[in-house]
Design a protein around this motif. Sequence first.
Motif, PDB file in Angstrom:
ATOM      1  N   MET A   1       0.853  -1.170   0.000  1.00 25.29           N
ATOM      2  CA  MET A   1       0.000   0.000   0.000  1.00 25.29           C
ATOM      3  C   MET A   1       0.902   1.237   0.000  1.00 25.29           C
ATOM      4  N   ARG A   2       0.688   2.108  -0.932  1.00 26.98           N
ATOM      5  CA  ARG A   2       1.481   3.334  -1.048  1.00 26.98           C
ATOM      6  C   ARG A   2       1.104   4.307   0.065  1.00 26.98           C
ATOM      7  N   LEU A   3       2.094   5.013   0.589  1.00 26.72           N
ATOM      8  CA  LEU A   3       1.837   5.948   1.681  1.00 26.72           C
ATOM      9  C   LEU A   3       0.854   7.036   1.272  1.00 26.72           C
ATOM     10  N   GLY A   4       0.904   7.477   0.021  1.00 25.64           N
ATOM     11  CA  GLY A   4      -0.014   8.504  -0.458  1.00 25.64           C
ATOM     12  C   GLY A   4      -1.455   8.047  -0.513  1.00 25.64           C
ATOM     13  N   GLU A   5      -1.697   6.740  -0.482  1.00 30.35           N
ATOM     14  CA  GLU A   5      -3.046   6.178  -0.554  1.00 30.35           C
ATOM     15  C   GLU A   5      -3.658   5.927   0.823  1.00 30.35           C
ATOM     16  N   LEU A   6      -2.898   6.177   1.855  1.00 32.59           N
ATOM     17  CA  LEU A   6      -3.382   5.902   3.207  1.00 32.59           C
ATOM     18  C   LEU A   6      -4.482   6.873   3.608  1.00 32.59           C
ATOM     19  N   PRO A   7      -5.434   6.412   4.436  1.00 31.85           N
ATOM     20  CA  PRO A   7      -6.420   7.331   4.993  1.00 31.85           C
ATOM     21  C   PRO A   7      -5.722   8.358   5.887  1.00 31.85           C
ATOM     22  N   PRO A   8      -6.369   9.482   6.164  1.00 33.50           N
ATOM     23  CA  PRO A   8      -5.716  10.562   6.918  1.00 33.50           C
ATOM     24  C   PRO A   8      -5.084  10.141   8.250  1.00 33.50           C
ATOM     25  N   ALA A   9      -5.772   9.352   9.059  1.00 35.56           N
ATOM     26  CA  ALA A   9      -5.209   8.962  10.359  1.00 35.56           C
ATOM     27  C   ALA A   9      -3.957   8.104  10.175  1.00 35.56           C
ATOM     28  N   ALA A  10      -3.994   7.182   9.234  1.00 34.39           N
ATOM     29  CA  ALA A  10      -2.824   6.343   8.964  1.00 34.39           C
ATOM     30  C   ALA A  10      -1.690   7.172   8.372  1.00 34.39           C
ATOM     31  N   ARG A  11      -2.035   8.152   7.568  1.00 34.00           N
ATOM     32  CA  ARG A  11      -1.011   9.018   6.984  1.00 34.00           C
ATOM     33  C   ARG A  11      -0.322   9.848   8.078  1.00 34.00           C
ATOM     34  N   GLN A  12      -1.089  10.330   9.045  1.00 35.46           N
ATOM     35  CA  GLN A  12      -0.489  11.069  10.171  1.00 35.46           C
ATOM     36  C   GLN A  12       0.477  10.179  10.950  1.00 35.46           C
ATOM     37  N   LEU A  13       0.093   8.931  11.148  1.00 37.68           N
ATOM     38  CA  LEU A  13       0.958   7.985  11.833  1.00 37.68           C
ATOM     39  C   LEU A  13       2.240   7.758  11.032  1.00 37.68           C
ATOM     40  N   ALA A  14       2.097   7.530   9.740  1.00 38.37           N
ATOM     41  CA  ALA A  14       3.267   7.314   8.882  1.00 38.37           C
ATOM     42  C   ALA A  14       4.184   8.531   8.885  1.00 38.37           C
ATOM     43  N   ASP A  15       3.601   9.716   8.799  1.00 33.75           N
ATOM     44  CA  ASP A  15       4.407  10.946   8.812  1.00 33.75           C
ATOM     45  C   ASP A  15       5.166  11.100  10.125  1.00 33.75           C
ATOM     46  N   ALA A  16       4.515  10.782  11.235  1.00 35.38           N
ATOM     47  CA  ALA A  16       5.171  10.887  12.538  1.00 35.38           C
ATOM     48  C   ALA A  16       6.319   9.889  12.643  1.00 35.38           C
ATOM     49  N   VAL A  17       6.119   8.669  12.137  1.00 36.86           N
ATOM     50  CA  VAL A  17       7.190   7.666  12.142  1.00 36.86           C
ATOM     51  C   VAL A  17       8.368   8.158  11.301  1.00 36.86           C
ATOM     52  N   VAL A  18       8.082   8.628  10.104  1.00 35.91           N
ATOM     53  CA  VAL A  18       9.149   9.125   9.219  1.00 35.91           C
ATOM     54  C   VAL A  18       9.906  10.263   9.893  1.00 35.91           C
ATOM     55  N   ASP A  19       9.177  11.207  10.456  1.00 38.71           N
ATOM     56  CA  ASP A  19       9.832  12.355  11.094  1.00 38.71           C
ATOM     57  C   ASP A  19      10.687  11.930  12.289  1.00 38.71           C
ATOM     58  N   ALA A  20      10.183  10.995  13.100  1.00 37.81           N
ATOM     59  CA  ALA A  20      10.942  10.533  14.267  1.00 37.81           C
ATOM     60  C   ALA A  20      12.206   9.794  13.828  1.00 37.81           C
ATOM     61  N   VAL A  21      12.078   8.936  12.839  1.00 36.09           N
ATOM     62  CA  VAL A  21      13.240   8.170  12.376  1.00 36.09           C
ATOM     63  C   VAL A  21      14.259   9.096  11.717  1.00 36.09           C
ATOM     64  N   GLU A  22      13.804  10.033  10.912  1.00 36.16           N
ATOM     65  CA  GLU A  22      14.737  10.967  10.272  1.00 36.16           C
ATOM     66  C   GLU A  22      15.447  11.837  11.315  1.00 36.16           C
ATOM     67  N   ALA A  23      14.730  12.266  12.330  1.00 33.76           N
ATOM     68  CA  ALA A  23      15.360  13.052  13.401  1.00 33.76           C
ATOM     69  C   ALA A  23      16.389  12.200  14.140  1.00 33.76           C
ATOM     70  N   ALA A  24      16.057  10.924  14.372  1.00 32.54           N
ATOM     71  CA  ALA A  24      17.008  10.018  15.031  1.00 32.54           C
ATOM     72  C   ALA A  24      18.242   9.814  14.170  1.00 32.54           C
ATOM     73  N   ARG A  25      18.043   9.676  12.885  1.00 31.58           N
ATOM     74  CA  ARG A  25      19.190   9.486  11.983  1.00 31.58           C
ATOM     75  C   ARG A  25      20.071  10.729  11.935  1.00 31.58           C
ATOM     76  N   GLY A  26      19.477  11.881  12.188  1.00 31.59           N
ATOM     77  CA  GLY A  26      20.231  13.135  12.178  1.00 31.59           C
ATOM     78  C   GLY A  26      20.665  13.608  13.555  1.00 31.59           C
ATOM     79  N   ASP A  27      20.444  12.792  14.585  1.00 35.32           N
ATOM     80  CA  ASP A  27      20.787  13.161  15.971  1.00 35.32           C
ATOM     81  C   ASP A  27      20.185  14.508  16.359  1.00 35.32           C
ATOM     82  N   ASP A  28      18.972  14.763  15.910  1.00 36.36           N
ATOM     83  CA  ASP A  28      18.293  16.039  16.138  1.00 36.36           C
ATOM     84  C   ASP A  28      17.286  15.882  17.282  1.00 36.36           C
ATOM     85  N   ALA A  29      17.734  16.115  18.501  1.00 41.92           N
ATOM     86  CA  ALA A  29      16.900  15.902  19.685  1.00 41.92           C
ATOM     87  C   ALA A  29      15.609  16.720  19.673  1.00 41.92           C
ATOM     88  N   PRO A  30      15.637  18.035  19.354  1.00 41.40           N
ATOM     89  CA  PRO A  30      14.370  18.781  19.361  1.00 41.40           C
ATOM     90  C   PRO A  30      13.362  18.241  18.337  1.00 41.40           C
TER      91      PRO A  30
END
Length: 163
Positions: A1-30
């Motif tokens: 299932m493509r991320l762009g096809e997700l319903p809004p609540a699932a898309r918010q969850l996916a976006d939060a996961v992506v943002d958290a993982v990207e921040a972790a990969r960049g050592d960006d605590a805030p």
Amino acid sequence: MRLGELPPAARQLADAVVDAVEAARGDDAPAYDEAVARLAVQEPERVGLVLGAVVRQLLEDVYPDGLAADEVLDALDDAVRGAAAWAAVDTEVLVSVVAGALGIHEVDTPEGPERPRSVRPVELAGQAPLLVAALLRRSRRPLRSHLELAFGEIWRAETVELP
């Protein structure tokens, strides 16, 4: 299932996961704290399903010949070392994340079977992305691919009718 096809609540969850993982990969605590806060207010069961599926897929991707105790320790060590300088790492929660992702519900000990401790949603949101970020450093596929597979797996499991 493509991320762009997700319903809004699932898309918010996916976006939060992506943002958290990207921040972790960049050592960006805030940025990590902000993404984890967004992740922690999502439906806990969904967060656990998605992060568990992503961790399981990453472990399979990174260790294609099978997973032994040494590989689990290696993955956990990478997560702890990768985040210890900038994040509060809870190794007990990380172990529970791996156990949950692998479907391990009891661990045999000399005293008898022991269940991994229950992880609160805020702990899962704050620790699982650290493990995902560490595993992604060795993965052949990007996070987006693992998330799409996770949502597809969950969607299929929820739509399959039992006989």
